[in-house]
Design a protein around this motif. Sequence first.
Motif, PDB file in Angstrom:
ATOM      1  N   LEU A   7       0.498  -0.998  -0.308  1.00 61.78           N
ATOM      2  CA  LEU A   7       0.197  -0.469  -0.022  1.00 61.78           C
ATOM      3  C   LEU A   7       1.045   1.215  -0.381  1.00 61.78           C
ATOM      4  CD1 LEU A   7      -2.471  -1.136   2.372  1.00 61.78           C
ATOM      5  CD2 LEU A   7      -3.197  -1.526   0.362  1.00 61.78           C
ATOM      6  N   GLU A   8       0.109   2.181  -0.508  1.00 62.93           N
ATOM      7  CA  GLU A   8       1.458   3.563  -0.533  1.00 62.93           C
ATOM      8  C   GLU A   8       1.536   3.965   1.003  1.00 62.93           C
ATOM      9  OE1 GLU A   8       0.283   7.925  -2.553  1.00 62.93           O
ATOM     10  OE2 GLU A   8      -1.563   6.921  -2.669  1.00 62.93           O
ATOM     11  N   ASP A   9       0.562   3.712   2.418  1.00 63.30           N
ATOM     12  CA  ASP A   9       1.010   4.170   2.997  1.00 63.30           C
ATOM     13  C   ASP A   9       2.554   2.823   4.058  1.00 63.30           C
ATOM     14  OD1 ASP A   9       0.045   1.785   4.056  1.00 63.30           O
ATOM     15  OD2 ASP A   9      -1.676   2.635   5.089  1.00 63.30           O
ATOM     16  N   GLY A  10       2.896   2.570   2.516  1.00 63.09           N
ATOM     17  CA  GLY A  10       4.447   1.299   3.340  1.00 63.09           C
ATOM     18  C   GLY A  10       4.181   0.325   4.003  1.00 63.09           C
ATOM     19  N   THR A  11       2.191  -0.412   4.342  1.00 65.25           N
ATOM     20  CA  THR A  11       1.869  -0.994   5.077  1.00 65.25           C
ATOM     21  C   THR A  11       2.252  -2.206   3.668  1.00 65.25           C
ATOM     22  OG1 THR A  11      -0.289  -1.006   4.941  1.00 65.25           O
ATOM     23  CG2 THR A  11       1.369  -0.197   6.883  1.00 65.25           C
ATOM     24  N   PHE A  12       1.767  -3.430   4.028  1.00 63.02           N
ATOM     25  CA  PHE A  12       1.398  -4.941   3.370  1.00 63.02           C
ATOM     26  C   PHE A  12       0.200  -5.686   3.649  1.00 63.02           C
ATOM     27  CE2 PHE A  12       6.094  -5.206   2.564  1.00 63.02           C
ATOM     28  CZ  PHE A  12       6.525  -5.404   1.700  1.00 63.02           C
ATOM     29  N   LYS A  13      -0.736  -5.576   2.999  1.00 64.29           N
ATOM     30  CA  LYS A  13      -2.212  -6.663   3.304  1.00 64.29           C
ATOM     31  C   LYS A  13      -2.223  -7.663   1.997  1.00 64.29           C
ATOM     32  CE  LYS A  13      -7.376  -5.392   2.478  1.00 64.29           C
ATOM     33  NZ  LYS A  13      -7.686  -4.706   1.629  1.00 64.29           N
ATOM     34  N   GLU A  14      -3.102  -8.915   3.079  1.00 65.59           N
ATOM     35  CA  GLU A  14      -2.951 -10.592   2.520  1.00 65.59           C
ATOM     36  C   GLU A  14      -4.205  -9.816   2.145  1.00 65.59           C
ATOM     37  OE1 GLU A  14      -3.384 -15.011   3.735  1.00 65.59           O
ATOM     38  OE2 GLU A  14      -1.645 -13.348   5.114  1.00 65.59           O
ATOM     39  N   ILE A  15      -4.385 -10.385   0.116  1.00 63.29           N
ATOM     40  CA  ILE A  15      -5.497 -11.088  -0.533  1.00 63.29           C
ATOM     41  C   ILE A  15      -5.770 -12.270  -0.365  1.00 63.29           C
ATOM     42  CG2 ILE A  15      -6.348 -10.604  -2.647  1.00 63.29           C
ATOM     43  CD1 ILE A  15      -3.630  -8.820  -3.692  1.00 63.29           C
ATOM     44  N   ASN A  16      -6.858 -11.949   0.011  1.00 58.28           N
ATOM     45  CA  ASN A  16      -7.478 -13.447   0.619  1.00 58.28           C
ATOM     46  C   ASN A  16      -8.805 -13.551  -1.164  1.00 58.28           C
ATOM     47  OD1 ASN A  16      -6.392 -13.848   3.418  1.00 58.28           O
ATOM     48  ND2 ASN A  16      -8.371 -12.437   4.008  1.00 58.28           N
ATOM     49  N   GLU A  17      -9.227 -12.022  -1.205  1.00 56.89           N
ATOM     50  CA  GLU A  17     -10.193 -13.189  -2.585  1.00 56.89           C
ATOM     51  C   GLU A  17     -10.402 -11.818  -2.903  1.00 56.89           C
ATOM     52  OE1 GLU A  17     -12.553 -15.133  -2.583  1.00 56.89           O
ATOM     53  OE2 GLU A  17     -12.793 -16.359  -0.721  1.00 56.89           O
ATOM     54  N   PRO A  18      -9.972 -11.907  -4.371  1.00 52.98           N
ATOM     55  CA  PRO A  18      -9.459 -11.318  -5.563  1.00 52.98           C
ATOM     56  C   PRO A  18     -10.582 -10.402  -5.753  1.00 52.98           C
ATOM     57  CG  PRO A  18      -9.842 -12.970  -6.082  1.00 52.98           C
ATOM     58  CD  PRO A  18      -9.728 -13.468  -5.012  1.00 52.98           C
ATOM     59  N   LYS A  19     -10.519  -8.704  -5.956  1.00 50.32           N
ATOM     60  CA  LYS A  19     -11.992  -8.295  -6.450  1.00 50.32           C
ATOM     61  C   LYS A  19     -12.579  -8.199  -7.707  1.00 50.32           C
ATOM     62  CE  LYS A  19     -10.299  -4.491  -3.459  1.00 50.32           C
ATOM     63  NZ  LYS A  19      -9.665  -3.594  -3.317  1.00 50.32           N
ATOM     64  N   ASN A  20     -13.563  -8.668  -7.788  1.00 52.51           N
ATOM     65  CA  ASN A  20     -14.405  -8.469  -8.969  1.00 52.51           C
ATOM     66  C   ASN A  20     -14.357  -7.493  -9.703  1.00 52.51           C
ATOM     67  OD1 ASN A  20     -16.488  -6.389  -8.930  1.00 52.51           O
ATOM     68  ND2 ASN A  20     -17.547  -7.557  -7.953  1.00 52.51           N
ATOM     69  N   TRP A  21     -13.952  -7.840 -11.396  1.00 57.36           N
ATOM     70  CA  TRP A  21     -13.713  -7.098 -12.265  1.00 57.36           C
ATOM     71  C   TRP A  21     -14.148  -5.086 -12.165  1.00 57.36           C
ATOM     72  CZ3 TRP A  21     -12.645  -9.951 -16.966  1.00 57.36           C
ATOM     73  CH2 TRP A  21     -11.618 -10.907 -17.390  1.00 57.36           C
ATOM     74  N   LYS A  22     -15.212  -5.347 -11.649  1.00 56.76           N
ATOM     75  CA  LYS A  22     -16.161  -4.331 -11.647  1.00 56.76           C
ATOM     76  C   LYS A  22     -16.097  -3.030 -10.237  1.00 56.76           C
ATOM     77  CE  LYS A  22     -21.661  -2.438 -11.817  1.00 56.76           C
ATOM     78  NZ  LYS A  22     -22.349  -3.180 -11.873  1.00 56.76           N
TER      79      LYS A  22
END
Length: 509
Positions: A140-155
């Motif tokens: 992220l832009e604030d310098g932190t990591f975020k684990e992606i558990n579920e991908p967002k839909n394209w919309k």
Amino acid sequence: MKKIYFLLFGLFQTLSYSQTQDLTALAAGDHVGMNALFDDKDNLYGYVSLYSYGKAGDKTKKFEYVILDKNLNPVANKEFEGDITAGSYLGYVDFKGQIILKPSMMDYSLVKSREVFTPVSMVIDPKTNTIKRKVYYDYLEDGTFKEINEPKNWKAQRKENREEKKEKGYNYVSAVGEVKEGGYFAIEYKDYGKYVNNNSIIKFDDNKKELWRYKYNTDGNKKVFSTLSVLERDENYMYCIMKKEDDDKKSFSLVAIDMKTGKEAANKPITGLSDTTIDFIDSFSLGYGSLDNDKTFDDKIVLLGRNFSKYDFIGYARMMVNKSDFTVDTKEINFKPDFASFLPKINANGMVESGYMLQTKDMYFMNDGSVGILTEKYKPAGQYNAPKTTDLVYIYTDKDFKIKNVKVFEKEKTKWVNSDYLFSQYLNGGKDVVFFYRDYQKDEVTRQKKWNLFINTVIDGKFQQEIIPISEKDNYAVTPYVGKEGYILLREYNEKEKFNKIRLEKLNY
């Protein structure tokens, strides 16, 4: 030695005992794909075959994988739930020895259009025969990591991007990857639509603590900007091409970034080739994809690209990076005059005769810096004409990138296909090469489909060819595929009769 008789096709050559596997019998699901697996040294590891059982949940689909060794013996299998938008997967072996199943096709049939999302990869641990979803991180832009558990839909993703752009005037873009020696890399930049800036490469330790940050293109705009293309990375350095552009003026340099500190260990200008040639030398795109156009050795990195005069394709260029002192050697060979002594009819843009051009099919790199370039005579489709292919042409250079030999492999004209070239392999630890192509024919009397499989070796710079005649029963397809060294894999397929078998055949080289 025993004689083998083929129900569907004949190999009219003495072959030794071969292994056979029925892909339809390995699992109960619908077969959706199979591919070869290679280790990090490009050695054949085995094969993975994928099967689908259809919808399992609102967002999941049931699959099964079967791992085969180099001799086609099944060594592991397991059912798993993948994303519902995954049509199939392609497998590869990562630097940890894990088998990654990367989605290779999208399936839009089981979800509404507004709910479509990009499926994630799966990770197989061959030691335990367990499988799990690949873990992705967002930086992220604030310098932190975020684990992606579920991908967002394209919309939803498009909406989020529009809102961010409206608020900030740019989209913050980042990507995260693991490092073989431990830790992570992230890249980041700000995307303003017509240009990007504030680019960084950032290295982190295993705990995601920042170790260093390499910044470039900090104040980039539409007219003045920099790009960085990473060629290769080892435990000591990251080797990159830096392009700086100021209006129409371009300059290029080799930048070596110290992997421990993130500082520049070298920044040396790249010259000797046209700007367009250097700009595109890190990739070799084709109409249907791209070729692997580089190889890394212990002491150097060798790249092969198209040579351009302005934007006209006039030949090939080699760039060689010395890993010890970061010097860059650039050389070129052109259709005129370099090819002309071997192919008298060739013109300055690679046209050979009757509207045919040399279309690059593959390339091979030897540890002395010599390069083999395999091309095929190809005539594109016209308004009233089918696409056609004919002879293959192999160009072999010496270590100084001068043409040593050109070998023309004559074959029948083929219509409605873009290539008769099949695939290739390195032999003898990467010192030599074998490549395969087919010459497709049809008997004018019996109308039976026939084609010859051509096996071509280049060993110690000497060419040798073997021919295997193959015939196909009506509605059955025979497809050659890569096998372990000294073998070829042949797949016999008939969708209607649910016939899907593979077999290994020993070759005489």
